[in-house]
Design a protein around this motif. Sequence first.
Motif, mmCIF file in Angstrom:
data_model
loop_
_atom_site.group_PDB
_atom_site.id
_atom_site.type_symbol
_atom_site.label_atom_id
_atom_site.label_comp_id
_atom_site.label_asym_id
_atom_site.label_seq_id
_atom_site.Cartn_x
_atom_site.Cartn_y
_atom_site.Cartn_z
ATOM 1 N N PHE A 124 -7.331 -24.929 -100.662
ATOM 2 C CA PHE A 124 -7.930 -23.837 -99.885
ATOM 3 C C PHE A 124 -6.794 -22.890 -99.532
ATOM 4 C CE2 PHE A 124 -8.944 -21.689 -95.970
ATOM 5 C CZ PHE A 124 -10.268 -21.319 -96.126
ATOM 6 N N ILE A 125 -6.932 -21.610 -99.915
ATOM 7 C CA ILE A 125 -5.879 -20.627 -99.657
ATOM 8 C C ILE A 125 -6.415 -19.547 -98.720
ATOM 9 C CG2 ILE A 125 -4.346 -18.913 -100.683
ATOM 10 C CD1 ILE A 125 -4.506 -20.530 -103.296
ATOM 11 N N GLY A 126 -5.669 -19.283 -97.663
ATOM 12 C CA GLY A 126 -6.033 -18.200 -96.744
ATOM 13 C C GLY A 126 -6.100 -18.675 -95.308
ATOM 14 N N ARG A 127 -6.388 -17.738 -94.421
ATOM 15 C CA ARG A 127 -6.545 -18.099 -93.011
ATOM 16 C C ARG A 127 -7.785 -18.977 -92.879
ATOM 17 N NH1 ARG A 127 -5.909 -12.765 -93.077
ATOM 18 N NH2 ARG A 127 -8.073 -12.405 -92.530
ATOM 19 N N PRO A 128 -7.665 -20.094 -92.190
ATOM 20 C CA PRO A 128 -8.830 -20.990 -92.050
ATOM 21 C C PRO A 128 -9.800 -20.515 -90.982
ATOM 22 C CG PRO A 128 -6.900 -21.986 -91.042
ATOM 23 C CD PRO A 128 -6.449 -20.694 -91.646
ATOM 24 N N GLU A 129 -10.293 -19.284 -91.130
ATOM 25 C CA GLU A 129 -11.285 -18.726 -90.212
ATOM 26 C C GLU A 129 -12.672 -19.150 -90.675
ATOM 27 O OE1 GLU A 129 -10.524 -14.602 -90.789
ATOM 28 O OE2 GLU A 129 -8.885 -14.550 -89.358
ATOM 29 N N LYS A 130 -13.593 -19.225 -89.762
ATOM 30 C CA LYS A 130 -14.971 -19.650 -90.059
ATOM 31 C C LYS A 130 -15.567 -18.846 -91.215
ATOM 32 C CE LYS A 130 -19.082 -21.459 -89.137
ATOM 33 N NZ LYS A 130 -19.449 -22.710 -89.701
ATOM 34 N N ARG A 131 -15.367 -17.535 -91.227
ATOM 35 C CA ARG A 131 -15.985 -16.683 -92.247
ATOM 36 C C ARG A 131 -15.445 -16.938 -93.651
ATOM 37 N NH1 ARG A 131 -13.184 -11.761 -93.449
ATOM 38 N NH2 ARG A 131 -11.187 -11.716 -92.386
ATOM 39 N N LYS A 132 -14.287 -17.608 -93.758
ATOM 40 C CA LYS A 132 -13.710 -17.906 -95.065
ATOM 41 C C LYS A 132 -14.106 -19.287 -95.589
ATOM 42 C CE LYS A 132 -10.085 -14.602 -94.877
ATOM 43 N NZ LYS A 132 -8.822 -14.236 -95.451
ATOM 44 N N GLY A 133 -14.812 -20.057 -94.781
ATOM 45 C CA GLY A 133 -15.389 -21.306 -95.249
ATOM 46 C C GLY A 133 -14.525 -22.552 -95.272
ATOM 47 N N PRO A 134 -13.546 -22.698 -94.366
ATOM 48 C CA PRO A 134 -12.781 -23.947 -94.386
ATOM 49 C C PRO A 134 -13.646 -25.154 -94.043
ATOM 50 C CG PRO A 134 -12.271 -22.725 -92.401
ATOM 51 C CD PRO A 134 -13.118 -21.832 -93.274
ATOM 52 N N ASP A 135 -14.703 -24.935 -93.278
ATOM 53 C CA ASP A 135 -15.614 -26.030 -92.945
ATOM 54 C C ASP A 135 -16.363 -26.507 -94.188
ATOM 55 O OD1 ASP A 135 -16.781 -23.457 -92.924
ATOM 56 O OD2 ASP A 135 -18.486 -24.154 -91.735
ATOM 57 N N ILE A 136 -16.718 -25.589 -95.076
ATOM 58 C CA ILE A 136 -17.384 -25.961 -96.327
ATOM 59 C C ILE A 136 -16.407 -26.720 -97.218
ATOM 60 C CG2 ILE A 136 -18.463 -25.049 -98.426
ATOM 61 C CD1 ILE A 136 -19.443 -22.696 -96.619
ATOM 62 N N PHE A 137 -15.162 -26.239 -97.285
ATOM 63 C CA PHE A 137 -14.118 -26.937 -98.047
ATOM 64 C C PHE A 137 -13.975 -28.370 -97.543
ATOM 65 C CE2 PHE A 137 -9.495 -27.967 -98.421
ATOM 66 C CZ PHE A 137 -9.420 -28.030 -99.796
ATOM 67 N N PHE A 138 -13.947 -28.541 -96.229
ATOM 68 C CA PHE A 138 -13.796 -29.885 -95.659
ATOM 69 C C PHE A 138 -15.000 -30.766 -95.974
ATOM 70 C CE2 PHE A 138 -13.417 -33.152 -92.433
ATOM 71 C CZ PHE A 138 -12.088 -33.487 -92.568
ATOM 72 N N GLU A 139 -16.204 -30.204 -95.960
ATOM 73 C CA GLU A 139 -17.405 -30.973 -96.317
ATOM 74 C C GLU A 139 -17.338 -31.438 -97.772
ATOM 75 O OE1 GLU A 139 -19.967 -32.179 -94.446
ATOM 76 O OE2 GLU A 139 -18.714 -31.483 -92.793
ATOM 77 N N ILE A 140 -16.805 -30.585 -98.641
ATOM 78 C CA ILE A 140 -16.625 -30.970 -100.044
ATOM 79 C C ILE A 140 -15.677 -32.157 -100.136
ATOM 80 C CG2 ILE A 140 -15.616 -30.228 -102.241
ATOM 81 C CD1 ILE A 140 -16.718 -27.391 -101.554
ATOM 82 N N LEU A 141 -14.585 -32.109 -99.383
ATOM 83 C CA LEU A 141 -13.626 -33.220 -99.392
ATOM 84 C C LEU A 141 -14.287 -34.521 -98.952
ATOM 85 C CD1 LEU A 141 -10.452 -31.535 -97.836
ATOM 86 C CD2 LEU A 141 -11.089 -31.739 -100.250
ATOM 87 N N LYS A 142 -15.114 -34.439 -97.931
ATOM 88 C CA LYS A 142 -15.807 -35.639 -97.438
ATOM 89 C C LYS A 142 -16.744 -36.198 -98.496
ATOM 90 C CE LYS A 142 -17.712 -34.885 -93.403
ATOM 91 N NZ LYS A 142 -18.154 -34.343 -92.100
ATOM 92 N N LYS A 143 -17.441 -35.330 -99.214
ATOM 93 C CA LYS A 143 -18.385 -35.790 -100.237
ATOM 94 C C LYS A 143 -17.671 -36.367 -101.459
ATOM 95 C CE LYS A 143 -22.206 -32.762 -98.973
ATOM 96 N NZ LYS A 143 -22.998 -33.726 -98.302
ATOM 97 N N LEU A 144 -16.478 -35.863 -101.760
ATOM 98 C CA LEU A 144 -15.734 -36.356 -102.926
ATOM 99 C C LEU A 144 -14.951 -37.632 -102.646
ATOM 100 C CD1 LEU A 144 -14.319 -33.044 -104.440
ATOM 101 C CD2 LEU A 144 -16.198 -34.448 -105.300
ATOM 102 N N LYS A 145 -14.746 -37.934 -101.375
ATOM 103 C CA LYS A 145 -13.950 -39.109 -101.008
ATOM 104 C C LYS A 145 -14.516 -40.371 -101.668
ATOM 105 C CE LYS A 145 -12.274 -41.757 -97.200
ATOM 106 N NZ LYS A 145 -12.795 -42.470 -96.092
#
Length: 108
Positions: free
Chosen positions: A28-49
Amino acid sequence: CYVDPLHYLERPEIVDWSAADDELKLIFIGRPEKRKGPDIFFEILKKLKGRVKYKAFMIGPDVPFNSQISTKTFFAEEAKKFDINLELLPAMNDLQMLEMKRGKAVIF
């Protein structure tokens, strides 16, 4: 008006990462602001674990999450809570980013 980029580009080849022996980099590249989707990135990580071998990175400056903690503190605590392999890194120059992208990497 919405423009579908796949209208102009060839569809990428679908790869079965779960069968790969190599570790996949999820970045994930960029400022981890809500509008950039870091929460979605983290959900992907949880599903791939447990399904895909990966190493995850969040690269960019830290920003406030709320009045009490920063986003990087929040995601570090969440990664620990869910046992997610996530490395939080500061912003990088072009050469450092090029090195990060080597190998099998998916950029968010």
